[in-house]
Scaffold this motif. Sequence first.
Motif, short mmCIF file in Angstrom:
data_model
loop_
_atom_site.label_atom_id
_atom_site.label_comp_id
_atom_site.label_asym_id
_atom_site.label_seq_id
_atom_site.Cartn_x
_atom_site.Cartn_y
_atom_site.Cartn_z
N ASP A 284 0.84 -1.21 0.00
CA ASP A 284 0.00 0.00 0.00
C ASP A 284 0.87 1.25 0.00
OD1 ASP A 284 -2.16 -1.65 0.16
OD2 ASP A 284 -2.88 -0.93 2.11
N LYS A 285 0.41 2.28 -0.65
CA LYS A 285 1.14 3.54 -0.69
C LYS A 285 0.40 4.58 0.14
CE LYS A 285 3.52 1.57 -4.11
NZ LYS A 285 3.47 0.10 -4.24
N ASN A 286 1.00 4.98 1.24
CA ASN A 286 0.40 6.00 2.11
C ASN A 286 1.38 7.15 2.32
OD1 ASN A 286 -1.80 4.34 2.50
ND2 ASN A 286 -0.93 3.39 4.34
N ALA A 287 0.86 8.23 2.88
CA ALA A 287 1.70 9.41 3.11
C ALA A 287 2.88 9.08 4.02
CB ALA A 287 0.86 10.53 3.73
N PHE A 288 2.64 8.23 5.02
CA PHE A 288 3.68 7.99 6.01
C PHE A 288 4.48 6.71 5.76
CE2 PHE A 288 1.09 11.01 8.38
CZ PHE A 288 2.07 11.80 8.93
N SER A 289 4.12 5.96 4.73
CA SER A 289 4.79 4.68 4.57
C SER A 289 6.11 4.83 3.83
CB SER A 289 3.88 3.70 3.84
OG SER A 289 3.47 4.24 2.59
N ILE A 290 6.99 3.85 4.04
CA ILE A 290 8.29 3.84 3.38
C ILE A 290 8.07 3.55 1.90
CG2 ILE A 290 10.59 2.82 3.41
CD1 ILE A 290 9.69 1.34 5.96
N SER A 291 8.83 4.25 1.08
CA SER A 291 8.77 3.94 -0.34
C SER A 291 9.61 2.69 -0.58
CB SER A 291 9.32 5.13 -1.12
OG SER A 291 9.92 4.71 -2.31
N ARG A 292 9.02 1.69 -1.19
CA ARG A 292 9.78 0.49 -1.58
C ARG A 292 9.56 0.29 -3.07
NH1 ARG A 292 11.43 -1.80 3.12
NH2 ARG A 292 9.93 -1.81 4.84
N ARG A 293 10.62 0.50 -3.84
CA ARG A 293 10.48 0.43 -5.29
C ARG A 293 11.30 -0.70 -5.89
NH1 ARG A 293 11.79 6.61 -5.30
NH2 ARG A 293 13.23 5.55 -3.91
N GLU A 294 10.88 -1.11 -7.03
CA GLU A 294 11.63 -2.12 -7.78
C GLU A 294 13.10 -1.69 -7.88
OE1 GLU A 294 10.28 -2.53 -11.78
OE2 GLU A 294 11.70 -4.11 -12.27
N GLY A 295 13.98 -2.59 -7.56
CA GLY A 295 15.41 -2.28 -7.68
C GLY A 295 16.03 -1.76 -6.40
N ASP A 296 15.21 -1.37 -5.42
CA ASP A 296 15.76 -0.93 -4.13
C ASP A 296 16.51 -2.09 -3.49
OD1 ASP A 296 14.73 1.59 -4.33
OD2 ASP A 296 13.19 1.35 -2.79
N ARG A 297 17.59 -1.73 -2.81
CA ARG A 297 18.36 -2.77 -2.14
C ARG A 297 17.76 -3.06 -0.76
NH1 ARG A 297 22.82 -4.35 -4.45
NH2 ARG A 297 23.97 -2.98 -5.86
N LEU A 298 17.91 -4.32 -0.35
CA LEU A 298 17.49 -4.74 0.99
C LEU A 298 18.73 -5.16 1.75
CD1 LEU A 298 14.54 -7.19 0.39
CD2 LEU A 298 14.40 -4.92 1.41
N VAL A 299 18.72 -4.92 3.04
CA VAL A 299 19.80 -5.44 3.85
C VAL A 299 19.54 -6.93 4.11
CG1 VAL A 299 18.78 -4.95 6.10
CG2 VAL A 299 21.25 -4.88 5.84
N GLY A 300 20.61 -7.70 4.17
CA GLY A 300 20.47 -9.13 4.49
C GLY A 300 21.69 -9.53 5.30
N SER A 301 21.49 -10.38 6.30
CA SER A 301 22.64 -10.76 7.13
C SER A 301 22.36 -12.06 7.86
CB SER A 301 22.91 -9.65 8.15
OG SER A 301 23.78 -10.12 9.17
N TYR A 302 23.37 -12.91 7.88
CA TYR A 302 23.23 -14.17 8.63
C TYR A 302 23.25 -13.94 10.14
CZ TYR A 302 23.99 -16.53 4.21
OH TYR A 302 23.86 -16.98 2.92
N LEU A 303 23.71 -12.76 10.54
CA LEU A 303 23.77 -12.50 11.98
C LEU A 303 22.39 -12.21 12.56
CD1 LEU A 303 27.03 -10.40 12.36
CD2 LEU A 303 26.69 -12.88 12.29
N ASN A 304 21.40 -12.07 11.69
CA ASN A 304 20.04 -11.83 12.18
C ASN A 304 19.38 -13.15 12.55
OD1 ASN A 304 17.49 -10.53 12.64
ND2 ASN A 304 18.27 -8.85 11.38
#
Lengths: 368, 368
Positions: A284-304
């Motif tokens: 969903d796209k709202n005024a307060f929500s984070i923009s998540r777009r195609e191609g955006d990088r995500l953090v990933g870690s085995y320490l999680n």
Amino acid sequence: MNSLHTIPRKDGFRLWSEHDWHSGSWMLWPERQDNWRMGAKFAQKAFAEIANTIAGFEPITVCVSASQFENARNQLSENVRVIEMSSQEAFMRDVAPTFLTNGSEIRGIDWTFNGYGGLLEGLYFPWNLDDQIAMKVCELIGIRRYKVHEFVFEGCAFRYDGEGTIVVTEECLLSEGRNPSLSKEDMESTLKEYLGIDKVIWLKRGLYMDEGKGHIDNLFCFVKPGESLLSWTDDETHPQYEIVHEALEILGNEEDASGRKITIHKMPLPKPIVITREEAEGIDKNAFSISRREGDRLVGSYLNFYLPNGGLIYPVFDEETDIAAEELLKEFFPHRKLVGIDAHEVFLGGGGIHSIVSAQPGIQRGLL
Amino acid sequence: MNSLHTIPRKDGFRLWSEHDWHSGSWMLWPERQDNWRMGAKFAQKAFAEIANTIAGFEPITVCVSASQFENARNQLSENVRVIEMSSQEAFMRDVAPTFLTNGSEIRGIDWTFNGYGGLLEGLYFPWNLDDQIAMKVCELIGIRRYKVHEFVFEGCAFRYDGEGTIVVTEECLLSEGRNPSLSKEDMESTLKEYLGIDKVIWLKRGLYMDEGKGHIDNLFCFVKPGESLLSWTDDETHPQYEIVHEALEILGNEEDASGRKITIHKMPLPKPIVITREEAEGIDKNAFSISRREGDRLVGSYLNFYLPNGGLIYPVFDEETDIAAEELLKEFFPHRKLVGIDAHEVFLGGGGIHSIVSAQPGIQRGLL
């Protein structure tokens, strides 16, 4: 139960380590559709798999809103306890009480929570229900609570060695949206008084694209006192290259509370993860929500990873790095049963297995 | 924890008596403004006084919605546990699990709840959250639950002698809005199988104007096996005159499960209570809400008391009858500490002290 206004250190309390025996664990149920795609259904499935897996190791309680109660109850296995507790996000570690112990009693710290940066740079609005979670958990399990006003702090913002040392990042604790009126010295002093610790090691930054804005839990963790794992890459083109090298340099020059050098083992980072078009479209796209777009990088870690009693539940990403990560985890946690889970949907929403679970100390009887 | 589909009697379980030792008690927080006047603030004050009083005798948990959580926490004393659990009304006894025991384990029955008569004659709409309370309480305290589909039954709809006999009313159980497809014989058989009891005594009606539509708890209660209290008036003009005389006649001709005649003591009814104009004015008017107008009669009864461990908390009405009632309660409960509370605001909303509290059995360790 009302809050305490004394100082934990003076009361004989100190930070409890999640490496110790748990009486159980706590999770929230992901619901917001402007962060978790497709009505949060994929995330709910992933959270349920994690909760159901934890239930094989220790008691677990999943907290859910009234409207999602039945659905959560039906998706979770019989030995998961489901209770009503409303939230605005699903990162239990960040909003749960920080548990303290004096060896025979458990208490909790209820920090201020402001959605990772308040009106200035927070990830969502409002966050009032999330700020109440620590109080509600303390109340439910019947432990005394230290309420800390005007100090924004989250469970993913520190790593603890179990013997008087925590590691944090300046990016997180000194961010404008969290504690603009506190100096680094003020914060260090408060952390020492409330956590009953003797040393705060400050790294500069958390991993790139970490939505916790500098949370340390994807970057670094202790294996035991004096020994640690650091997310690592030798690939200069990897977005985390500069950050992990900077962290290594700082840690290499530090000593812990006992005056030891901290041994650092390098944990390979998974390959960079990118949001697909399909994934971006279902949010969903709202005024307060984070923009998540195609191609955006995500953090990933085995320490999680999360450490239930006798277990270690870690995220898997891709075969190549998974094998190396699992070998390291086996080496450093030889007595724990390892379970790898595809937590991609959790990382898509800015989380990880460690971030969405909070452990409750096991030394006090009658809790949970 | 998922529900059981076996029959309690066959599993060796029977109804637990609230006269026995409690591990604690449960209440809901009154919130609906179309039943409780002035934004429910007067009712909240009365509920808080009752909860705070109970807390002096035994552990008590008050369940409240997310939006009222902080307010309830602040109005309740420190030794009351406040947890989030949403409801649509505040009569915990009616929606709590009916607790069973086999001597070493506690289980709960989760009847169907439909707002005292469903769409046909229910008191409010919707009632889905109230129907979930029994499940949520069982889940929270970790006991197994028998889910009974298509049998509408409430905690105020029966009185139990602790030895195999319950007393109910036809007005309530056979009402069109509750179980229109079940015969009296079907119901009696189900009650015996699920409650593990041997005798159901059927009175015709509950007190006049009882909003539970025939609930028995204002009319009759057991003091101990074979001995009971019946609400009473000798005043032919009292609105309850005919009903209490009818009940006496039926009870006088009955035997309990052990073949005993039941000794009946008469408890004076308070003088008729009438809603004032001021009281009627502060209630929201909605399509589904009960009409409460100036001059409407309210039911009132000294039998609507609650029995915390070592105590007896009863409603006071007016000095004349209060004195007589207290003398009787002292006589029949000589080892309990009596506390009289002005519960007028609770009766105004159709409740009473007994109706808004549910006791949790004390024989199983680790609960609450």
